[in-house]
Design a protein around this motif. Structure first.
Motif, PDB file in Angstrom:
ATOM      1  N   ASP A  83      71.657 -31.535  63.195  1.00 46.06           N
ATOM      2  CA  ASP A  83      70.593 -32.322  62.568  1.00 46.06           C
ATOM      3  C   ASP A  83      71.141 -33.259  61.501  1.00 46.06           C
ATOM      4  O   ASP A  83      70.461 -34.225  61.133  1.00 46.06           O
ATOM      5  CB  ASP A  83      69.537 -31.400  61.962  1.00 46.06           C
ATOM      6  CG  ASP A  83      68.179 -32.083  61.854  1.00 46.06           C
ATOM      7  OD1 ASP A  83      67.807 -32.818  62.789  1.00 46.06           O
ATOM      8  OD2 ASP A  83      67.505 -31.904  60.829  1.00 46.06           O
ATOM      9  N   GLU A  84      72.371 -32.997  61.018  1.00 44.33           N
ATOM     10  CA  GLU A  84      72.980 -33.935  60.079  1.00 44.33           C
ATOM     11  C   GLU A  84      73.184 -35.297  60.739  1.00 44.33           C
ATOM     12  O   GLU A  84      73.050 -36.338  60.098  1.00 44.33           O
ATOM     13  CB  GLU A  84      74.315 -33.378  59.577  1.00 44.33           C
ATOM     14  CG  GLU A  84      74.189 -32.112  58.741  1.00 44.33           C
ATOM     15  CD  GLU A  84      75.535 -31.573  58.322  1.00 44.33           C
ATOM     16  OE1 GLU A  84      76.558 -32.211  58.666  1.00 44.33           O
ATOM     17  OE2 GLU A  84      75.570 -30.518  57.662  1.00 44.33           O
ATOM     18  N   ARG A 120      65.240 -22.086  62.939  1.00 45.91           N
ATOM     19  CA  ARG A 120      64.998 -23.309  62.172  1.00 45.91           C
ATOM     20  C   ARG A 120      63.693 -23.974  62.615  1.00 45.91           C
ATOM     21  O   ARG A 120      62.948 -24.526  61.788  1.00 45.91           O
ATOM     22  CB  ARG A 120      66.180 -24.253  62.394  1.00 45.91           C
ATOM     23  CG  ARG A 120      66.054 -25.602  61.711  1.00 45.91           C
ATOM     24  CD  ARG A 120      66.472 -25.547  60.260  1.00 45.91           C
ATOM     25  NE  ARG A 120      66.356 -26.882  59.658  1.00 45.91           N
ATOM     26  CZ  ARG A 120      67.304 -27.802  59.706  1.00 45.91           C
ATOM     27  NH1 ARG A 120      68.454 -27.533  60.317  1.00 45.91           N
ATOM     28  NH2 ARG A 120      67.130 -28.971  59.130  1.00 45.91           N
ATOM     29  N   GLN A 125      75.567 -26.316  65.306  1.00 46.35           N
ATOM     30  CA  GLN A 125      74.740 -25.827  64.214  1.00 46.35           C
ATOM     31  C   GLN A 125      74.372 -26.907  63.203  1.00 46.35           C
ATOM     32  O   GLN A 125      73.310 -26.847  62.595  1.00 46.35           O
ATOM     33  CB  GLN A 125      75.448 -24.669  63.496  1.00 46.35           C
ATOM     34  CG  GLN A 125      74.565 -23.949  62.499  1.00 46.35           C
ATOM     35  CD  GLN A 125      75.040 -22.552  62.223  1.00 46.35           C
ATOM     36  OE1 GLN A 125      76.043 -22.114  62.758  1.00 46.35           O
ATOM     37  NE2 GLN A 125      74.313 -21.824  61.389  1.00 46.35           N
ATOM     38  N   ALA A 126      75.243 -27.890  63.017  1.00 46.26           N
ATOM     39  CA  ALA A 126      74.952 -28.943  62.038  1.00 46.26           C
ATOM     40  C   ALA A 126      74.508 -30.233  62.716  1.00 46.26           C
ATOM     41  O   ALA A 126      74.671 -31.315  62.149  1.00 46.26           O
ATOM     42  CB  ALA A 126      76.187 -29.196  61.167  1.00 46.26           C
ATOM     43  N   TYR A 154      81.058 -31.447  68.904  1.00 43.55           N
ATOM     44  CA  TYR A 154      79.652 -31.563  69.263  1.00 43.55           C
ATOM     45  C   TYR A 154      79.504 -31.847  70.754  1.00 43.55           C
ATOM     46  O   TYR A 154      78.682 -31.229  71.435  1.00 43.55           O
ATOM     47  CB  TYR A 154      78.989 -32.684  68.463  1.00 43.55           C
ATOM     48  CG  TYR A 154      78.630 -32.320  67.042  1.00 43.55           C
ATOM     49  CD1 TYR A 154      79.263 -31.264  66.396  1.00 43.55           C
ATOM     50  CD2 TYR A 154      77.670 -33.027  66.343  1.00 43.55           C
ATOM     51  CE1 TYR A 154      78.939 -30.935  65.097  1.00 43.55           C
ATOM     52  CE2 TYR A 154      77.329 -32.699  65.031  1.00 43.55           C
ATOM     53  CZ  TYR A 154      77.978 -31.653  64.417  1.00 43.55           C
ATOM     54  OH  TYR A 154      77.653 -31.317  63.134  1.00 43.55           O
ATOM     55  N   SER A 197      65.077 -36.719  62.576  1.00 47.28           N
ATOM     56  CA  SER A 197      65.374 -35.286  62.539  1.00 47.28           C
ATOM     57  C   SER A 197      64.846 -34.654  63.809  1.00 47.28           C
ATOM     58  O   SER A 197      63.837 -35.096  64.368  1.00 47.28           O
ATOM     59  CB  SER A 197      64.736 -34.614  61.317  1.00 47.28           C
ATOM     60  OG  SER A 197      64.935 -33.212  61.356  1.00 47.28           O
ATOM     61  N   TRP A 223      69.949 -19.839  65.920  1.00 51.27           N
ATOM     62  CA  TRP A 223      69.775 -20.587  64.680  1.00 51.27           C
ATOM     63  C   TRP A 223      68.769 -21.714  64.853  1.00 51.27           C
ATOM     64  O   TRP A 223      67.988 -22.009  63.940  1.00 51.27           O
ATOM     65  CB  TRP A 223      71.120 -21.122  64.182  1.00 51.27           C
ATOM     66  CG  TRP A 223      71.642 -22.309  64.932  1.00 51.27           C
ATOM     67  CD1 TRP A 223      72.562 -22.314  65.920  1.00 51.27           C
ATOM     68  CD2 TRP A 223      71.254 -23.677  64.736  1.00 51.27           C
ATOM     69  NE1 TRP A 223      72.771 -23.584  66.369  1.00 51.27           N
ATOM     70  CE2 TRP A 223      71.994 -24.449  65.659  1.00 51.27           C
ATOM     71  CE3 TRP A 223      70.372 -24.324  63.879  1.00 51.27           C
ATOM     72  CZ2 TRP A 223      71.855 -25.832  65.751  1.00 51.27           C
ATOM     73  CZ3 TRP A 223      70.237 -25.697  63.970  1.00 51.27           C
ATOM     74  CH2 TRP A 223      70.979 -26.441  64.889  1.00 51.27           C
ATOM     75  N   TRP A 224      68.772 -22.359  66.047  1.00 51.41           N
ATOM     76  CA  TRP A 224      67.842 -23.476  66.234  1.00 51.41           C
ATOM     77  C   TRP A 224      66.405 -22.985  66.409  1.00 51.41           C
ATOM     78  O   TRP A 224      65.477 -23.623  65.953  1.00 51.41           O
ATOM     79  CB  TRP A 224      68.285 -24.346  67.420  1.00 51.41           C
ATOM     80  CG  TRP A 224      68.440 -23.625  68.721  1.00 51.41           C
ATOM     81  CD1 TRP A 224      67.473 -23.319  69.621  1.00 51.41           C
ATOM     82  CD2 TRP A 224      69.656 -23.115  69.280  1.00 51.41           C
ATOM     83  NE1 TRP A 224      67.989 -22.649  70.698  1.00 51.41           N
ATOM     84  CE2 TRP A 224      69.334 -22.520  70.525  1.00 51.41           C
ATOM     85  CE3 TRP A 224      70.984 -23.112  68.865  1.00 51.41           C
ATOM     86  CZ2 TRP A 224      70.291 -21.918  71.338  1.00 51.41           C
ATOM     87  CZ3 TRP A 224      71.931 -22.513  69.685  1.00 51.41           C
ATOM     88  CH2 TRP A 224      71.589 -21.927  70.900  1.00 51.41           C
TER      89      TRP A 224
END
Length: 328
Positions: A126-127, A35, A123-124, A112, A135, A31-32
């Motif tokens: 960057d939030e 992205r 997966q989240a 995390y 970012s 996923w990264w």
């Protein structure tokens, strides 16, 4: 008139890819990684033709000498000229304040911390960085600067695009390169994360100790009990003096395979093209599964007395906990 035209450069046969070129198989398998490629394609823009030719260059192994260090990526790409083109990609580093807030945010989420310490990227995640004012992924052209020594005026040219795709595959293998591109090494992030987690976990214990100390300020300290060992003989040397508590073991299969190998990384003497985690993960996984099967006293395929009828498959027994009583 020969030589360079007004609008184009003369077409010359491409040189063969170098033997040490990095052949991209498939970028964006995580996923990264996906992205990252999406962010680069969105930020860089450019025509689809140059991006497609960049992917072709990346698959052919024309990109080589890739170096990633503190937000800057350098590489060489072999094209039609005798001398390879020099490429550099520079990503804006996050300032210390953003990093401090982001690490505190990651430490506040136990999942995390567990995933990062196991070598995977939440997966989240960057939030957390967005909440800290930054970012991990580039969001504007001001955050990303690209240069290439080729005469193509396109931005990005196919050589820069090829380097981006090779970099995307490298990120698939090592997600901590995202931190490196933004200014912090894997060791710096994990050390800071462990330090914050250690302080937070130790604080309740310190508060509890201080409260107990205040409560017993006027009380007399308890005496240290004395221990009188009994007479030892050869027969009772290794026998417990009282029954030991029951021991419970869990042999559940891991949710993430090869996490420790990825976290350890490659040793300095490692010279193979593939990373140790890619080479060692399959036999380590097979050995771990065999050990788990032995611990659960399950028969393997080779030990099974009879195979299941053709067309039918035996259901794999669910993982269970084994409770073993110690010898008395």
């Amino acid at each position: 008139m020969s030589g360079r035209g007004f609008w184009s450069w003369p077409s010359t046969p491409k040189r063969p890819p170098p033997a040490h070129g990095i052949k991209m198989k498939k970028a964006g398998t995580t996923w990264w990684g996906q992205r990252w490629l999406e962010a680069l394609e969105r930020v860089l823009g450019g025509d689809s033709g140059r991006l497609a030719r960049g992917r072709t260059y990346a698959r052919a192994g024309r990109t080589h000498d890739l170096v990633i260090q503190r937000g800057k990526v350098t590489a060489r790409v072999t094209g039609s000229r005798p001398k390879p083109y020099a490429i550099s990609l520079t990503l804006k580093q996050l300032d210390a304040g953003v990093w401090e807030k982001a690490i505190a945010g990651m430490a506040a989420r136990a999942q995390y911390s567990a995933e990062l310490l196991a070598g995977t990227m939440p997966q989240a995640i960057d939030e957390v960085f967005l909440s800290a004012g930054g970012s991990l992924f580039p969001r504007s052209r001001e955050e990303l600067r690209t240069e290439c020594s080729c005469p193509d005026w396109g931005d990005p040219c196919k050589h820069v695009a090829a380097t981006h795709y090779v970099l995307g595959e490298a990120l698939d293998r090592d997600p901590f390169l995202l931190f490196e591109l933004r200014g912090r090494t894997k060791e710096q992030v994990l050390s800071a994360l462990r330090a914050v987690r250690g302080v937070e976990s130790a604080a309740p214990a310190r508060r509890g100790a201080a409260k107990r100390k205040r409560a017993t300020t006027d009380a007399e300290a308890p005496a240290i009990p004395s221990v009188k060992p009994g007479k030892l003989t050869r027969a009772n040397y290794d026998a417990p003096r009282e029954p030991l508590p029951a021991l419970s073991f869990s042999f559940d299969a891991p949710t993430t395979h090869g996490a420790m190998l990825r976290q350890l990384g490659a040793p300095a003497s490692w010279g193979a093209k593939d990373l140790p985690g890619d080479v060692l993960a399959p036999p380590v996984r097979a050995a771990a599964e065999a050990a788990r099967r032995i611990a659960l006293q399950e028969l393997g395929e080779a030990d099974a007395p009879a195979r299941a009828p053709r067309g039918r498959s035996r259901a794999k027994p669910p993982a269970r906990r084994v409770k073993r009583e110690p010898p008395t």
